[in-house]
Design a protein around this motif. Sequence first.
Motif, PDB file in Angstrom:
ATOM      1  N   UNK A 254      46.323  14.814  62.880  1.00  0.00           N
ATOM      2  CA  UNK A 254      45.599  16.009  63.356  1.00  0.00           C
ATOM      3  C   UNK A 254      46.499  17.235  63.425  1.00  0.00           C
ATOM      4  N   UNK A 255      45.981  18.340  62.878  1.00  0.00           N
ATOM      5  CA  UNK A 255      46.713  19.592  62.969  1.00  0.00           C
ATOM      6  C   UNK A 255      47.668  19.843  61.818  1.00  0.00           C
ATOM      7  N   UNK A 256      47.833  18.848  60.962  1.00  0.00           N
ATOM      8  CA  UNK A 256      48.715  19.018  59.809  1.00  0.00           C
ATOM      9  C   UNK A 256      48.031  19.915  58.770  1.00  0.00           C
ATOM     10  N   UNK A 257      48.833  20.687  58.029  1.00  0.00           N
ATOM     11  CA  UNK A 257      48.266  21.542  56.982  1.00  0.00           C
ATOM     12  C   UNK A 257      48.798  21.119  55.623  1.00  0.00           C
ATOM     13  N   UNK A 258      47.871  20.930  54.701  1.00  0.00           N
ATOM     14  CA  UNK A 258      48.268  20.561  53.341  1.00  0.00           C
ATOM     15  C   UNK A 258      47.929  21.705  52.393  1.00  0.00           C
ATOM     16  N   UNK A 259      48.874  22.037  51.540  1.00  0.00           N
ATOM     17  CA  UNK A 259      48.688  23.123  50.588  1.00  0.00           C
ATOM     18  C   UNK A 259      48.081  22.630  49.277  1.00  0.00           C
ATOM     19  N   UNK A 260      47.192  23.457  48.719  1.00  0.00           N
ATOM     20  CA  UNK A 260      46.595  23.157  47.414  1.00  0.00           C
ATOM     21  C   UNK A 260      47.041  24.248  46.452  1.00  0.00           C
ATOM     22  N   UNK A 261      48.006  23.954  45.578  1.00  0.00           N
ATOM     23  CA  UNK A 261      48.509  25.000  44.681  1.00  0.00           C
ATOM     24  C   UNK A 261      47.434  25.394  43.660  1.00  0.00           C
ATOM     25  N   UNK A 296      52.246  28.186  43.399  1.00  0.00           N
ATOM     26  CA  UNK A 296      53.542  27.731  42.888  1.00  0.00           C
ATOM     27  C   UNK A 296      53.648  28.256  41.461  1.00  0.00           C
ATOM     28  N   UNK A 297      53.789  29.577  41.370  1.00  0.00           N
ATOM     29  CA  UNK A 297      53.668  30.263  40.085  1.00  0.00           C
ATOM     30  C   UNK A 297      54.658  29.748  39.036  1.00  0.00           C
ATOM     31  N   UNK A 298      55.900  29.549  39.452  1.00  0.00           N
ATOM     32  CA  UNK A 298      56.938  29.185  38.475  1.00  0.00           C
ATOM     33  C   UNK A 298      56.755  27.782  37.919  1.00  0.00           C
ATOM     34  N   UNK A 299      55.928  26.952  38.585  1.00  0.00           N
ATOM     35  CA  UNK A 299      55.753  25.586  38.072  1.00  0.00           C
ATOM     36  C   UNK A 299      55.096  25.594  36.688  1.00  0.00           C
ATOM     37  N   UNK A 300      54.463  26.701  36.324  1.00  0.00           N
ATOM     38  CA  UNK A 300      53.903  26.811  34.971  1.00  0.00           C
ATOM     39  C   UNK A 300      55.009  26.640  33.926  1.00  0.00           C
ATOM     40  N   UNK A 301      56.245  26.933  34.323  1.00  0.00           N
ATOM     41  CA  UNK A 301      57.362  26.819  33.383  1.00  0.00           C
ATOM     42  C   UNK A 301      58.180  25.549  33.595  1.00  0.00           C
ATOM     43  N   UNK A 302      57.649  24.625  34.382  1.00  0.00           N
ATOM     44  CA  UNK A 302      58.450  23.428  34.680  1.00  0.00           C
ATOM     45  C   UNK A 302      58.627  22.538  33.450  1.00  0.00           C
TER      46      UNK A 302
END
Lengths: 485, 96
Positions: A254-261, A296-302
């Motif tokens: 409870x209360x945790x936040x997960x990011x969706x790139x 996570x903009x730079x991940x396009x270049x991963x």
Amino acid sequence: MHNKTLAEIARDLEAKNYSSVEVTQHFLDRIKNLDAKFNSFITVTADHALAQAQAADAARAEGKAGPLTGVPIAQKDIFCTQGIKTSCGSKMLDNFISPYDATVVKKFNNAGCVMLGKTNMDEFAMGSSNENSFYGPVVNPWQENTVPGGSSGGSAAAVAARLTPGATGTDTGGSIRQPAALCGITGLKPTYGRVSRYGMVAFASSLDQGGPMTQTAEDAALMLNVMAGFDERDSTSLDVDTPDFTATLNKDLKGMTIGLPKEFFDERLSPEMAKQIDAVKNELTKLGINFKEISLQATALSIPAYYIIAPAECSSNLSRFDGVRFGHRCENPKSLKDLYERSRAEGFGTEVKRRIMIGTYALSAGYYDAYYLKALKIRRLIHNDFENAFTEVDAILGPTTPTPAFKIGEKSDDPISLYLSDIYTTAVNLAGLPGISIPCGQINNLPVGCQLIGPRLQEARLLNIAHQLQQHTDWHKQAPQIEAN
Amino acid sequence: MAITNDEVKKIAQLAGLQVTEADIATYADNLSNILNLVGQMDNADTSEVKPMAHPFDNSARLRADVVSEQDQRDALLAIAPETESGLYLVPKVIEE
């Protein structure tokens, strides 16, 4: 018995419901009867396993058993095992008997685990389909004509087919998480430096990391408890405390936040895969987790950065295979140069040679700045993106792969299309972060996985989320129907 | 960015790999495709960015200069393709 998890087998051994010799023999019989179809093992170490099982039973009788004493596992054939062949999936090492144990192997031995054998893999861990093995492709137990993923494809298939309750894998650009997703199992890539690389045949040393492949997050925690820890013999091993990864599995989310790139959920994501990730989101929402869009903009270049950095490091690491001190040597070399060039040409497969050549080119005079240095700068940008994201969220969720398992042969003539199947996984290695893939349903009767990414050293948090999800869903319990075939 | 057949030969030589004439064109094609893919890196402005060779920028740890390994000469020589009198054997390097 073979559908039991590692944790269940450990409890049964503790309760003396059966002995380690019995459970070991059961899995050895399954491998013998079923693995001709899957080709998930390169070497089965039956005598060694039964001797270890007897020793484990004796230790238990003397009251000296630990949490995993007598539990059988399999080792990816990239971990050196003293006196037992370590091929790394390559003709180059087909005759290689390691004179020492990898730290990971030693730790499992010390924990009283039984090694059933060494699992198949893409040659030198280079590949995403397990078609690049000198010992032939591994077959996905879910559907005979599909790949299991790679490079830890043998470990993933063996766990999915219930030929072993758990196996080790290694992950340089997704090699634990991608096959775990494609075979419907759980696979954890720990933080870079968490698990010792000593005795793990090197592919790209700043990216390689060993980790567990299991049915459940709880089992992954049990295996990571054995594998993790500082090692003097690995110069990049992290000198940090190792928590008990099972201790926090039941923490409230409870209360945790997960990011969706948003970059993971753009038009490249198929509607079918998006639907499965949505289902995960719904379940996690019920457990009190909040979601937030991040970038996570730079991940396009991963992928581009990865396919410079990994080959560059590979070309350097694999220069040790020269036909002089160990491994394959060509017949009748005419000169030292001929010895090097022919031994390497004969010993390495096509994909390995391709990567050595790309790496050599990227590091050569005149191109170093344009390729290698540029890739290292992009690596920093990717790392910074994650750092920024983790000031706002506790973990990141996305798909592990763009699609379920593809057909054997479908991408083998087109290296680029295979490289692109790593789009959601390589960024995590470049940033050195922990990531876990867990099953989240099926598309066309083939399993798919979702990936949770955490901040540095937060494996326990990922395992906590994954375990709670698995307490409330049954995706991880679905297994291929193999007996009927 | 296209790689020529001559460049493939040069790269193979630097990499210590024998390539057959038949394979050269395939390598040229494969390597050119890979370089096209990695060429996307040029889309990012990295003029102000410091390169990152290792996750967390960790550098090699120092340790006390004490003996930590035992002599394994025999075990290591036992797995070599060809040895004599405790030495690795290779074709003659210096011509008479």
